[in-house]
Design a protein around this motif. Sequence first.
Motif, PDB file in Angstrom:
ATOM      1  N   PHE A  90      15.060  27.422   2.244  1.00  0.00           N
ATOM      2  CA  PHE A  90      15.601  26.488   3.152  1.00  0.00           C
ATOM      3  C   PHE A  90      16.839  27.166   3.594  1.00  0.00           C
ATOM      4  O   PHE A  90      17.833  27.732   2.737  1.00  0.00           O
ATOM      5  CB  PHE A  90      16.097  25.180   2.767  1.00  0.00           C
ATOM      6  CG  PHE A  90      15.028  24.217   2.318  1.00  0.00           C
ATOM      7  CD1 PHE A  90      14.375  24.197   1.168  1.00  0.00           C
ATOM      8  CD2 PHE A  90      14.533  23.518   3.397  1.00  0.00           C
ATOM      9  CE1 PHE A  90      13.347  23.250   0.862  1.00  0.00           C
ATOM     10  CE2 PHE A  90      13.575  22.671   3.224  1.00  0.00           C
ATOM     11  CZ  PHE A  90      12.686  22.643   1.889  1.00  0.00           C
ATOM     12  N   PHE A 102      25.908  18.924   7.510  1.00  0.00           N
ATOM     13  CA  PHE A 102      25.028  19.965   7.020  1.00  0.00           C
ATOM     14  C   PHE A 102      23.786  19.830   7.704  1.00  0.00           C
ATOM     15  O   PHE A 102      23.417  18.967   7.879  1.00  0.00           O
ATOM     16  CB  PHE A 102      24.740  20.236   5.516  1.00  0.00           C
ATOM     17  CG  PHE A 102      25.616  21.292   4.762  1.00  0.00           C
ATOM     18  CD1 PHE A 102      26.943  20.697   4.365  1.00  0.00           C
ATOM     19  CD2 PHE A 102      25.429  22.601   4.373  1.00  0.00           C
ATOM     20  CE1 PHE A 102      27.860  21.385   3.885  1.00  0.00           C
ATOM     21  CE2 PHE A 102      26.303  23.252   3.792  1.00  0.00           C
ATOM     22  CZ  PHE A 102      27.442  22.703   3.317  1.00  0.00           C
ATOM     23  N   PHE A 104      19.786  21.595   7.618  1.00  0.00           N
ATOM     24  CA  PHE A 104      18.680  22.015   6.976  1.00  0.00           C
ATOM     25  C   PHE A 104      17.736  22.582   7.859  1.00  0.00           C
ATOM     26  O   PHE A 104      17.162  21.754   8.710  1.00  0.00           O
ATOM     27  CB  PHE A 104      18.208  21.516   5.641  1.00  0.00           C
ATOM     28  CG  PHE A 104      19.501  21.525   4.571  1.00  0.00           C
ATOM     29  CD1 PHE A 104      20.610  20.919   4.566  1.00  0.00           C
ATOM     30  CD2 PHE A 104      19.097  22.481   3.663  1.00  0.00           C
ATOM     31  CE1 PHE A 104      21.268  20.940   3.354  1.00  0.00           C
ATOM     32  CE2 PHE A 104      20.245  22.814   2.488  1.00  0.00           C
ATOM     33  CZ  PHE A 104      21.206  21.795   2.450  1.00  0.00           C
ATOM     34  N   GLY A 105      17.054  23.743   7.758  1.00  0.00           N
ATOM     35  CA  GLY A 105      15.914  24.078   8.433  1.00  0.00           C
ATOM     36  C   GLY A 105      14.710  23.455   7.788  1.00  0.00           C
ATOM     37  O   GLY A 105      14.773  22.726   6.588  1.00  0.00           O
ATOM     38  N   THR A 106      13.646  23.494   8.372  1.00  0.00           N
ATOM     39  CA  THR A 106      12.565  22.695   7.621  1.00  0.00           C
ATOM     40  C   THR A 106      11.934  23.617   6.599  1.00  0.00           C
ATOM     41  O   THR A 106      10.691  22.958   6.048  1.00  0.00           O
ATOM     42  CB  THR A 106      11.281  22.548   8.745  1.00  0.00           C
ATOM     43  OG1 THR A 106      11.298  23.836   9.468  1.00  0.00           O
ATOM     44  CG2 THR A 106      11.958  21.729   9.888  1.00  0.00           C
TER      45      THR A 106
ATOM     46  N   TYR B  33      26.836  14.536  -1.137  1.00  0.00           N
ATOM     47  CA  TYR B  33      25.973  14.314  -0.047  1.00  0.00           C
ATOM     48  C   TYR B  33      24.810  13.706  -0.657  1.00  0.00           C
ATOM     49  O   TYR B  33      24.279  14.026  -1.627  1.00  0.00           O
ATOM     50  CB  TYR B  33      25.650  15.736   0.457  1.00  0.00           C
ATOM     51  CG  TYR B  33      26.851  16.494   0.914  1.00  0.00           C
ATOM     52  CD1 TYR B  33      27.809  17.170   0.321  1.00  0.00           C
ATOM     53  CD2 TYR B  33      27.049  16.430   2.456  1.00  0.00           C
ATOM     54  CE1 TYR B  33      28.868  17.733   0.752  1.00  0.00           C
ATOM     55  CE2 TYR B  33      28.249  17.098   2.897  1.00  0.00           C
ATOM     56  CZ  TYR B  33      29.272  17.806   2.137  1.00  0.00           C
ATOM     57  OH  TYR B  33      30.306  18.470   2.563  1.00  0.00           O
ATOM     58  N   TYR B  35      20.752  13.281   0.824  1.00  0.00           N
ATOM     59  CA  TYR B  35      19.359  13.565   1.612  1.00  0.00           C
ATOM     60  C   TYR B  35      18.184  12.975   1.259  1.00  0.00           C
ATOM     61  O   TYR B  35      17.927  12.840   0.020  1.00  0.00           O
ATOM     62  CB  TYR B  35      19.365  15.220   1.629  1.00  0.00           C
ATOM     63  CG  TYR B  35      20.395  15.946   1.989  1.00  0.00           C
ATOM     64  CD1 TYR B  35      21.463  16.560   0.942  1.00  0.00           C
ATOM     65  CD2 TYR B  35      20.363  16.456   3.242  1.00  0.00           C
ATOM     66  CE1 TYR B  35      22.661  17.221   1.447  1.00  0.00           C
ATOM     67  CE2 TYR B  35      21.672  17.256   3.708  1.00  0.00           C
ATOM     68  CZ  TYR B  35      22.784  17.648   2.747  1.00  0.00           C
ATOM     69  OH  TYR B  35      23.550  18.524   3.270  1.00  0.00           O
ATOM     70  N   LEU B  41       8.946  17.067   6.196  1.00  0.00           N
ATOM     71  CA  LEU B  41      10.048  16.880   7.087  1.00  0.00           C
ATOM     72  C   LEU B  41      11.199  17.642   6.653  1.00  0.00           C
ATOM     73  O   LEU B  41      12.366  17.331   7.360  1.00  0.00           O
ATOM     74  CB  LEU B  41      10.226  15.447   7.089  1.00  0.00           C
ATOM     75  CG  LEU B  41       9.141  14.459   7.873  1.00  0.00           C
ATOM     76  CD1 LEU B  41       9.495  13.244   7.922  1.00  0.00           C
ATOM     77  CD2 LEU B  41       8.910  15.065   9.407  1.00  0.00           C
ATOM     78  N   GLY B  42      11.083  18.382   5.809  1.00  0.00           N
ATOM     79  CA  GLY B  42      12.420  19.152   5.247  1.00  0.00           C
ATOM     80  C   GLY B  42      13.532  18.108   4.744  1.00  0.00           C
ATOM     81  O   GLY B  42      13.364  16.801   4.448  1.00  0.00           O
ATOM     82  N   LEU B  43      14.695  18.550   4.640  1.00  0.00           N
ATOM     83  CA  LEU B  43      15.786  17.611   4.491  1.00  0.00           C
ATOM     84  C   LEU B  43      16.538  16.941   5.343  1.00  0.00           C
ATOM     85  O   LEU B  43      16.920  17.747   6.487  1.00  0.00           O
ATOM     86  CB  LEU B  43      16.999  18.609   3.487  1.00  0.00           C
ATOM     87  CG  LEU B  43      16.585  18.784   2.018  1.00  0.00           C
ATOM     88  CD1 LEU B  43      15.552  19.610   1.848  1.00  0.00           C
ATOM     89  CD2 LEU B  43      17.933  19.234   1.232  1.00  0.00           C
ATOM     90  N   PHE B  45      19.638  14.776   6.437  1.00  0.00           N
ATOM     91  CA  PHE B  45      21.015  14.175   6.146  1.00  0.00           C
ATOM     92  C   PHE B  45      21.302  12.803   6.124  1.00  0.00           C
ATOM     93  O   PHE B  45      20.884  12.205   7.040  1.00  0.00           O
ATOM     94  CB  PHE B  45      22.053  14.992   6.767  1.00  0.00           C
ATOM     95  CG  PHE B  45      23.618  14.402   6.577  1.00  0.00           C
ATOM     96  CD1 PHE B  45      24.075  13.714   7.651  1.00  0.00           C
ATOM     97  CD2 PHE B  45      24.160  14.492   5.366  1.00  0.00           C
ATOM     98  CE1 PHE B  45      25.336  13.070   7.434  1.00  0.00           C
ATOM     99  CE2 PHE B  45      25.579  13.912   5.127  1.00  0.00           C
ATOM    100  CZ  PHE B  45      26.162  13.313   6.164  1.00  0.00           C
ATOM    101  N   GLN B 103      26.857  23.688  -1.561  1.00  0.00           N
ATOM    102  CA  GLN B 103      26.230  22.806  -2.118  1.00  0.00           C
ATOM    103  C   GLN B 103      25.466  22.750  -3.224  1.00  0.00           C
ATOM    104  O   GLN B 103      24.600  23.706  -3.242  1.00  0.00           O
ATOM    105  CB  GLN B 103      25.692  21.545  -1.201  1.00  0.00           C
ATOM    106  CG  GLN B 103      26.525  21.039   0.150  1.00  0.00           C
ATOM    107  CD  GLN B 103      25.510  20.242   0.874  1.00  0.00           C
ATOM    108  OE1 GLN B 103      24.503  20.214   0.979  1.00  0.00           O
ATOM    109  NE2 GLN B 103      26.453  19.467   1.865  1.00  0.00           N
TER     110      GLN B 103
END
Lengths: 114, 114
Positions: A90, A102, A104-106, B33, B35, B41-43, B45, B103
């Motif tokens: 990522f 922040f 994040f990419g997928t 944080y 997530y 779907l990735g992360l 936030f 992080q």
Amino acid sequence: AQSVAQPEDQVNVAEGNPLTVKCTYSVSGNPYLFWYVQYPNRGLQFLLKYITGDNLVKGSYGFEAEFNKSQTSFHLKKPSALVSDSALYFCAVRDWNTGNQFYFGTGTSLTVIP
Amino acid sequence: EAGVTQSPTHLIKTRGQQATLRCSPISGHTSVYWYQQALGLGLQFLLWYDEGEERNRGNFPPRFSGRQFPNYSSELNVNALELEDSALYLCASSLEQGANYEQYFGPGTRLTVT
């Protein structure tokens, strides 16, 4: 608007060959950029970061990344891939313009073929 | 040095119930944080806490809430659970000083809503 993009869902590379995992960002100003790796059933591990200074940053496990401001890219590289590098990678950007958030990419799934 | 810890590891709830997830940051880290990592779907936030205050929240409905305690540990509450809340919830902490903005992630809590 997507703040960080990883254009490849999947990257396959032969063991011993160089690898590149691509990342582009779209925040203004001077972004803070990061790469993380996620192994199966584990949390994300920090690999490296670009804050300022030298455009080529080195991180854990032999990985490095090059910050290119004109191309708004931060590609992850390694000169010689190992089978153990197979994981989900990522890219992330810290956007000071949106409350320090922040993004994040997928993620890009890297498979190193023996 | 102990890393970020999260509890429970797994949580199974039924639709409409409430879920509480907990996170302990790395010692000395003041920022936490949260997530959501849903399949494919990735992360995404969710929330950012620093020094006991909510600093930013992502694009999630108000039934996602949390707090940070004086010892910097944090709690994420999800009310009126829906099936689509099923995901891996990751907590991360950071130092937020000097150039230390990366992080560090915990192993996550897998929430399943049936």
